[in-house]
Design an enzyme around this catalytic site. Structure first.
Site, PDB file in Angstrom:
ATOM      1  N   LYS A 208       0.808  -1.167  -0.341  1.00 49.66           N
ATOM      2  CA  LYS A 208      -0.110  -0.066  -0.338  1.00 49.66           C
ATOM      3  C   LYS A 208       0.720   1.935   0.227  1.00 49.66           C
ATOM      4  O   LYS A 208       1.584   1.436   0.946  1.00 49.66           O
ATOM      5  CB  LYS A 208      -0.954  -0.323   0.927  1.00 49.66           C
ATOM      6  CG  LYS A 208      -1.515   1.311   0.759  1.00 49.66           C
ATOM      7  CD  LYS A 208      -2.816   0.686   2.843  1.00 49.66           C
ATOM      8  CE  LYS A 208      -3.196   2.050   2.236  1.00 49.66           C
ATOM      9  NZ  LYS A 208      -4.663   2.076   2.941  1.00 49.66           N
ATOM     10  N   ARG A 218     -11.176   9.684   1.536  1.00 48.52           N
ATOM     11  CA  ARG A 218     -10.580   9.986   2.504  1.00 48.52           C
ATOM     12  C   ARG A 218     -12.375  10.914   2.867  1.00 48.52           C
ATOM     13  O   ARG A 218     -12.777  11.844   4.631  1.00 48.52           O
ATOM     14  CB  ARG A 218      -9.847  10.915   3.185  1.00 48.52           C
ATOM     15  CG  ARG A 218      -7.903   9.838   2.795  1.00 48.52           C
ATOM     16  CD  ARG A 218      -7.104  10.293   3.082  1.00 48.52           C
ATOM     17  NE  ARG A 218      -6.244   9.342   3.560  1.00 48.52           N
ATOM     18  CZ  ARG A 218      -4.845  10.002   2.858  1.00 48.52           C
ATOM     19  NH1 ARG A 218      -3.998  10.887   2.880  1.00 48.52           N
ATOM     20  NH2 ARG A 218      -3.653   9.081   2.836  1.00 48.52           N
ATOM     21  N   LYS A 232       1.003  10.477   4.981  1.00 53.07           N
ATOM     22  CA  LYS A 232       1.042   9.217   5.897  1.00 53.07           C
ATOM     23  C   LYS A 232       2.578   8.541   5.758  1.00 53.07           C
ATOM     24  O   LYS A 232       2.544   7.456   5.413  1.00 53.07           O
ATOM     25  CB  LYS A 232       0.294   7.651   5.761  1.00 53.07           C
ATOM     26  CG  LYS A 232      -1.346   8.159   5.651  1.00 53.07           C
ATOM     27  CD  LYS A 232      -2.819   7.471   5.903  1.00 53.07           C
ATOM     28  CE  LYS A 232      -3.976   7.618   6.464  1.00 53.07           C
ATOM     29  NZ  LYS A 232      -5.182   6.541   6.518  1.00 53.07           N
ATOM     30  N   GLU A 248       7.500  -6.042   1.319  1.00 54.55           N
ATOM     31  CA  GLU A 248       6.622  -6.383   2.075  1.00 54.55           C
ATOM     32  C   GLU A 248       5.468  -7.455   1.827  1.00 54.55           C
ATOM     33  O   GLU A 248       4.940  -8.061   3.350  1.00 54.55           O
ATOM     34  CB  GLU A 248       6.008  -4.829   2.354  1.00 54.55           C
ATOM     35  CG  GLU A 248       6.484  -4.127   2.553  1.00 54.55           C
ATOM     36  CD  GLU A 248       5.853  -3.952   4.066  1.00 54.55           C
ATOM     37  OE1 GLU A 248       5.514  -4.797   4.476  1.00 54.55           O
ATOM     38  OE2 GLU A 248       6.671  -2.928   4.436  1.00 54.55           O
ATOM     39  N   LYS A 263      -2.052  -1.345  -4.043  1.00 57.89           N
ATOM     40  CA  LYS A 263      -3.190  -0.670  -3.464  1.00 57.89           C
ATOM     41  C   LYS A 263      -2.343   1.043  -3.943  1.00 57.89           C
ATOM     42  O   LYS A 263      -1.356   1.214  -3.078  1.00 57.89           O
ATOM     43  CB  LYS A 263      -3.382  -0.295  -2.421  1.00 57.89           C
ATOM     44  CG  LYS A 263      -4.696   1.012  -1.958  1.00 57.89           C
ATOM     45  CD  LYS A 263      -4.942   0.400  -0.581  1.00 57.89           C
ATOM     46  CE  LYS A 263      -6.172   1.383  -0.441  1.00 57.89           C
ATOM     47  NZ  LYS A 263      -7.076   1.848   0.603  1.00 57.89           N
ATOM     48  N   SER A 289     -10.529   5.489  -4.890  1.00 55.05           N
ATOM     49  CA  SER A 289     -11.449   6.152  -5.040  1.00 55.05           C
ATOM     50  C   SER A 289     -11.296   7.670  -5.951  1.00 55.05           C
ATOM     51  O   SER A 289     -12.199   8.186  -6.797  1.00 55.05           O
ATOM     52  CB  SER A 289     -11.617   7.007  -3.782  1.00 55.05           C
ATOM     53  OG  SER A 289     -10.424   7.397  -3.263  1.00 55.05           O
ATOM     54  N   TYR A 328     -14.730  -0.144  -6.856  1.00 54.99           N
ATOM     55  CA  TYR A 328     -16.548   1.214  -6.634  1.00 54.99           C
ATOM     56  C   TYR A 328     -16.628   1.097  -7.999  1.00 54.99           C
ATOM     57  O   TYR A 328     -18.023   0.789  -8.056  1.00 54.99           O
ATOM     58  CB  TYR A 328     -15.619   2.783  -6.449  1.00 54.99           C
ATOM     59  CG  TYR A 328     -14.869   2.602  -5.300  1.00 54.99           C
ATOM     60  CD1 TYR A 328     -15.300   2.666  -3.872  1.00 54.99           C
ATOM     61  CD2 TYR A 328     -14.324   2.610  -5.749  1.00 54.99           C
ATOM     62  CE1 TYR A 328     -14.822   2.581  -2.720  1.00 54.99           C
ATOM     63  CE2 TYR A 328     -13.544   3.251  -3.949  1.00 54.99           C
ATOM     64  CZ  TYR A 328     -13.862   2.814  -2.786  1.00 54.99           C
ATOM     65  OH  TYR A 328     -13.118   3.634  -1.509  1.00 54.99           O
TER      66      TYR A 328
HETATM   67  C1  PBG Z   1      -7.200   3.879   5.366  1.00 49.64           C
HETATM   68  C2  PBG Z   1      -8.091   3.393   4.003  1.00 49.64           C
HETATM   69  C3  PBG Z   1      -7.628   4.159   2.943  1.00 49.64           C
HETATM   70  C4  PBG Z   1      -8.118   3.703   2.025  1.00 49.64           C
HETATM   71  C5  PBG Z   1      -8.539   2.775   1.942  1.00 49.64           C
HETATM   72  N1  PBG Z   1      -8.357   1.950   3.862  1.00 49.64           N
HETATM   73  C6  PBG Z   1      -6.895   5.902   3.242  1.00 49.64           C
HETATM   74  C7  PBG Z   1      -5.579   5.835   3.497  1.00 49.64           C
HETATM   75  O1  PBG Z   1      -4.753   5.347   3.568  1.00 49.64           O
HETATM   76  O2  PBG Z   1      -5.432   6.886   3.868  1.00 49.64           O
HETATM   77  C8  PBG Z   1      -8.219   4.459   0.433  1.00 49.64           C
HETATM   78  C9  PBG Z   1      -9.203   3.995  -0.921  1.00 49.64           C
HETATM   79  C10 PBG Z   1      -9.946   4.842  -1.405  1.00 49.64           C
HETATM   80  O3  PBG Z   1      -8.835   5.692  -2.173  1.00 49.64           O
HETATM   81  O4  PBG Z   1     -10.356   3.829  -2.445  1.00 49.64           O
HETATM   82  N2  PBG Z   1      -6.955   2.646   6.199  1.00 49.64           N
END
Ligand code: PBG
Length: 339
Positions: A208, A218, A232, A248, A263, A289, A328
């Site tokens: 990720k 968010r 992050k 990882e 991701k 998203s 989605y």
């Molecule tokens: C947080 C989480 C995030 C997403 C899924 N779980 C956001 C982040 O890491 O800040 C993002 C998914 C998306 O953008 O569709 N645990």
């Protein structure tokens, strides 16, 4: 086979005319290497408190936050279409957010209630959950914060284990640690074994990235304001890196992950490809998203054909080596495939 050896097999022009096979529909179909299927889809849902509630997410046209009864209605539809699984993202009230993130493992919380209601209504639909503390932390980070603002690892993992147990005990089939703490997959696996939860699966968000493509998510879960200008990068992977993602993934597999996830999705298909080649395990990607929002915005302007672009994107995931895609667009794709 190297590319050189591969190209050596075919004759040169004019004996070789690749367009011969592309000319007719039948021969195009015969040489098609990949296929998009409903069986590859995972549909995410944002879940809210209340009854009979559907609240649109402005930055994700077509996506609504759903109260549990509405979640069941939507899930029935996609289950009928043959989508194998859903992922649940609870949208929590600010009042449920505390520094110790205890809301994450409250057996009466929104997540376990949504899980058990859904499993009762649709026992065969796979229910996957998100294991991370961002819905429960006042600062929007995925873990516990120390006084210097650093997200602590081992202390966070302890809470994640409780959260994963809470989800599995509520009936979740698969938990999805999306937090990127070190060692959490192994600790969750050990806790599952100790509790006799030997069938509970772990979908590890192993690779990720610290991505700006998560913006609309968010917004949807109400974390944008809390997070502010913070990032992050101290726990998610630098987008510049690829070897690090392989390390990882190797660790999470050693610790007991059943399936891995990369991701975001389309901008990271090179990672999917490497992972599938190197590890040959069940591999998925999260079409996130921001990727969804870009398609929707361009389509709304009439700049692209939404259905064609979405289906082509699904094919790209497949071609890169994805067994499954969290998107989605899952409901739409399943509907289009059924037409
Ligand atoms: C947080 C989480 C995030 C997403 C899924 N779980 C956001 C982040 O890491 O800040 C993002 C998914 C998306 O953008 O569709 N645990």
């Amino acid at each position: 086979m190297t590319d050189k050896a591969l190209f050596g097999l075919s004759a040169a022009y004019p004996a070789s005319r690749p367009r011969r096979m592309r000319r007719d529909d039948f021969s195009r179909r015969l040489m098609q290497e990949n296929d998009v299927s409903t069986a590859m889809l995972i549909q995410p849902y944002f879940v809210i408190e209340g009854h009979n509630k559907r609240v649109p997410v402005p930055s994700m046209p077509g996506i609504e936050r759903l109260s549990v009864d509405q979640l069941v209605r939507e899930a029935e539809l996609i289950h009928k279409l043959g989508v194998p699984a859903v992922v649940l993202f609870p949208v929590t009230d600010d009042s449920a957010k505390t520094d110790d993130c205890a809301g994450a493992y409250d057996p009466k919380g929104l997540a376990p209630r949504a899980i058990s209601t859904l499993k009762e209504a649709l026992p065969e639909l796979g229910v996957i959950t998100d294991v991370a503390l961002d819905p429960y932390s006042p600062h929007g980070h995925d873990g516990l914060m120390d006084s210097s603002g650093y997200i602590m690892n081992d202390e966070t993992v302890e809470v994640l284990v409780k959260q994963a147990l809470c989800h599995a005990e509520a009936g979740a089939d698969m938990v999805g640690p999306s937090d990127m703490m070190d060692g959490r997959v192994g600790q969750i696996r050990a806790a599952f074994e100790a509790q006799g939860l030997t069938h509970s699966k772990i979908l590890s968000y192993a690779a990720k990235y610290a991505s700006s493509f998560y913006g609309p998510f968010r917004d949807a879960v109400g974390a944008s304001a809390a997070l502010g200008s913070a990032n992050k990068f101290s726990y998610q992977i630098d987008p510049a890196n690829s070897d690090e993602a392989m390390r990882e993934i190797a660790l999470d597999l050693q610790e007991g992950a059943d399936m891995i996830m990369v991701k975001p999705g389309l901008p990271y298909l090179d990672i999917v490809r490497r992972a599938k080649q190197q590890f040959a395990v069940p591999t998925s990607a999260y079409h996130v998203s921001g990727e969804y929002a870009m398609i929707k915005a361009a389509a709304a302007n009439g700049w692209i054909d939404e259905k064609q672009v979405v289906m082509e994107s699904m094919m790209a995931f497949r071609r890169a080596g994805c067994d499954a895609v969290l998107t989605y667009c899952a409901h739409d794709v399943a509907k289009w495939l059924a037409e």
